[in-house]
Structures are given as C-alpha cells and as structure tokens.
Motif scaffolding. Structure first.
Motif, PDB file in Angstrom:
ATOM      1  N   ASP A   1       0.826  -1.209   0.000  1.00 43.93           N
ATOM      2  CA  ASP A   1       0.000   0.000   0.000  1.00 43.93           C
ATOM      3  C   ASP A   1       0.858   1.257   0.000  1.00 43.93           C
ATOM      4  OD1 ASP A   1      -2.296  -1.535  -0.007  1.00 43.93           O
ATOM      5  OD2 ASP A   1      -2.494  -1.489   2.183  1.00 43.93           O
ATOM      6  N   LEU A   2       1.910   1.269   0.797  1.00 42.40           N
ATOM      7  CA  LEU A   2       2.813   2.411   0.850  1.00 42.40           C
ATOM      8  C   LEU A   2       3.510   2.601  -0.504  1.00 42.40           C
ATOM      9  CD1 LEU A   2       4.134   4.607   2.590  1.00 42.40           C
ATOM     10  CD2 LEU A   2       5.880   2.927   3.210  1.00 42.40           C
ATOM     11  N   PHE A   3       3.925   1.517  -1.140  1.00 42.06           N
ATOM     12  CA  PHE A   3       4.560   1.594  -2.455  1.00 42.06           C
ATOM     13  C   PHE A   3       3.624   2.240  -3.469  1.00 42.06           C
ATOM     14  CE2 PHE A   3       5.399  -0.138  -6.659  1.00 42.06           C
ATOM     15  CZ  PHE A   3       6.751   0.081  -6.800  1.00 42.06           C
ATOM     16  N   TYR A   4       2.366   1.799  -3.499  1.00 38.83           N
ATOM     17  CA  TYR A   4       1.423   2.335  -4.488  1.00 38.83           C
ATOM     18  C   TYR A   4       0.982   3.759  -4.155  1.00 38.83           C
ATOM     19  CZ  TYR A   4       1.365  -2.047  -6.969  1.00 38.83           C
ATOM     20  OH  TYR A   4       1.738  -3.143  -7.715  1.00 38.83           O
ATOM     21  N   GLN A   5       0.947   4.123  -2.874  1.00 36.26           N
ATOM     22  CA  GLN A   5       0.672   5.520  -2.510  1.00 36.26           C
ATOM     23  C   GLN A   5       1.781   6.421  -3.044  1.00 36.26           C
ATOM     24  OE1 GLN A   5       0.331   5.784   1.726  1.00 36.26           O
ATOM     25  NE2 GLN A   5      -1.791   5.093   1.767  1.00 36.26           N
ATOM     26  N   LEU A   6       3.027   6.010  -2.835  1.00 35.47           N
ATOM     27  CA  LEU A   6       4.161   6.790  -3.321  1.00 35.47           C
ATOM     28  C   LEU A   6       4.153   6.858  -4.844  1.00 35.47           C
ATOM     29  CD1 LEU A   6       6.771   8.341  -2.744  1.00 35.47           C
ATOM     30  CD2 LEU A   6       7.964   6.152  -2.759  1.00 35.47           C
ATOM     31  N   LEU A   7       3.891   5.759  -5.505  1.00 34.91           N
ATOM     32  CA  LEU A   7       3.834   5.740  -6.966  1.00 34.91           C
ATOM     33  C   LEU A   7       2.760   6.689  -7.483  1.00 34.91           C
ATOM     34  CD1 LEU A   7       4.782   4.545  -9.652  1.00 34.91           C
ATOM     35  CD2 LEU A   7       3.108   2.716  -9.329  1.00 34.91           C
TER      36      LEU A   7
END
Length: 87
Positions: free
Chosen positions: A72-78
């Motif tokens: 989730d954190l990866f996709y928020q940053l992306l």
C-alpha cells in the motif's frame, strides 16, 4: 575518493547527489507518518521487492509479489509521483 582522476570522482559525486535528491523527494511524497524513515528502511520496504517485468504486446508491466508487506505504501508513493506536474 575512489580514483586519482578528477572525472571518475566527479561522476561518482554527481550520481551520489542525484540519489540523495531522489530519496529526499520520495520522503517528501510519503505520508506524514513515514517521512522520517531512514534510507535503509526505505530501500528495504520499497525497493527490495520480489517482482518481474512482463511484456504483453507493446506494454511492459512490473508484477510485484502479492505478499509484499508495504504494498500500500509503495502504491501511494507511486501515485504521488505520477501526480507531479513537471514543467
């Protein structure tokens, strides 16, 4: 420095500056509770992820592991990176 010559040392320094600025930008784009993460944790949580690059027609897809804890954190940053307006 790693070399006795100017150009290789200069190139290495410029790559280090670029890497530092990219990490700094990513920290600013992270949610508030994660902005104080150390570089080691950012690398471990966001970059050291099992995945593979898949070609389908003319498209390239990056398939990440479904068991990635910080997905989730990866996709928020992306999403925040993609929302930046350049130029």
């Amino acid at each position: 420095m790693t070399s006795s010559q100017f150009i290789p040392n200069y190139a290495r320094m410029m790559l280090s500056v670029l890497a530092y600025n990219l990490v700094s930008l990513m920290r600013q784009l992270l949610p508030a509770q994660h902005q104080r993460l150390q570089v080691t944790n950012l690398r471990l949580w966001l970059f050291k992820v099992a995945g593979k690059l898949v070609t389908s027609g003319r498209q390239l897809y990056l398939k990440l592991s479904r068991h990635h804890v910080y997905q989730d954190l990866f996709y928020q940053l992306l999403a925040r990176i993609q929302a930046l307006q350049w130029g």
